[in-house]
Design an enzyme around this catalytic site. Structure first.
Site, PDB file in Angstrom:
ATOM      1  N   HIS A 173       0.833  -1.202   0.000  1.00 44.50           N
ATOM      2  CA  HIS A 173       0.000   0.000   0.000  1.00 44.50           C
ATOM      3  C   HIS A 173       0.869   1.253   0.000  1.00 44.50           C
ATOM      4  O   HIS A 173       1.886   1.315   0.674  1.00 44.50           O
ATOM      5  CB  HIS A 173      -0.886  -0.003   1.254  1.00 44.50           C
ATOM      6  CG  HIS A 173      -1.614   1.277   1.495  1.00 44.50           C
ATOM      7  ND1 HIS A 173      -2.603   1.747   0.672  1.00 44.50           N
ATOM      8  CD2 HIS A 173      -1.495   2.205   2.473  1.00 44.50           C
ATOM      9  CE1 HIS A 173      -3.068   2.891   1.138  1.00 44.50           C
ATOM     10  NE2 HIS A 173      -2.409   3.202   2.227  1.00 44.50           N
TER      11      HIS A 173
ATOM     12  N   GLU B  90      -3.626   4.922  -2.907  1.00 43.66           N
ATOM     13  CA  GLU B  90      -4.644   5.758  -2.274  1.00 43.66           C
ATOM     14  C   GLU B  90      -4.335   7.218  -2.546  1.00 43.66           C
ATOM     15  O   GLU B  90      -3.194   7.658  -2.414  1.00 43.66           O
ATOM     16  CB  GLU B  90      -4.623   5.491  -0.769  1.00 43.66           C
ATOM     17  CG  GLU B  90      -5.587   6.283   0.050  1.00 43.66           C
ATOM     18  CD  GLU B  90      -5.470   5.982   1.549  1.00 43.66           C
ATOM     19  OE1 GLU B  90      -6.275   6.545   2.305  1.00 43.66           O
ATOM     20  OE2 GLU B  90      -4.569   5.211   1.952  1.00 43.66           O
TER      21      GLU B  90
END
Length: 144
Positions: free
Chosen positions: A86, A134
């Protein structure tokens, strides 16, 4: 607290984040197309990308850094990673609609959207290796 009873010296931030990818050329093309990050360095095992002049995203060919690498200034110890990792990129709240339109135009599916208690928003999508990326507006964390 450290063992001496004094607080640790302060760090200034996170400078580098690393993702491990199967195909460097494919990943470099994806990050160029989506973010247009300037390239800082590249070889057959690594591509370093400038993230807003405040950080560096390292794309390592999976397995390409599993052995220590001798460089002109010293040795980089062995490391590697696997699985879906991530990374989050800070954006201005006003830019969120522009980013969502850009992802749509590039054919990149938004996997999820999150509204956070402090008022920020996150938009999640994947890179070609399945890493979760993100886009984060302010007020997701008390620090941002």
């Amino acid at each position: 607290m450290n063992g001496s009873g004094q607080g640790a010296p302060k760090v200034r931030g996170i400078l580098e984040s690393a993702l491990y990818v199967e195909n460097l050329a494919r990943s470099a093309a994806f990050y160029d197309r989506v973010f247009d990050f300037p390239h800082l360095f590249g070889n057959d095992a690594l591509i370093a990308l400038d993230v807003a002049g405040a950080g560096v995203l390292l794309l390592f060919r999976r397995g390409g850094s599993a052995k220590a690498q001798e460089m002109p200034g010293g040795v980089i110890p062995a490391h590697d990673g696997e699985g879906k990792l991530h990374a989050a990129f800070a954006i201005a709240a006003d830019d969120l609609p522009v980013w969502e339109k850009r992802l749509d135009q590039l054919g990149i599916a938004v996997e999820s959207r999150m509204s956070w208690p402090l008022g920020g928003t996150s938009v999640y999508f994947r890179d070609p290796d399945g890493h979760l990326l993100e886009l984060v507006t302010p007020k997701v964390w008390p620090t941002y």
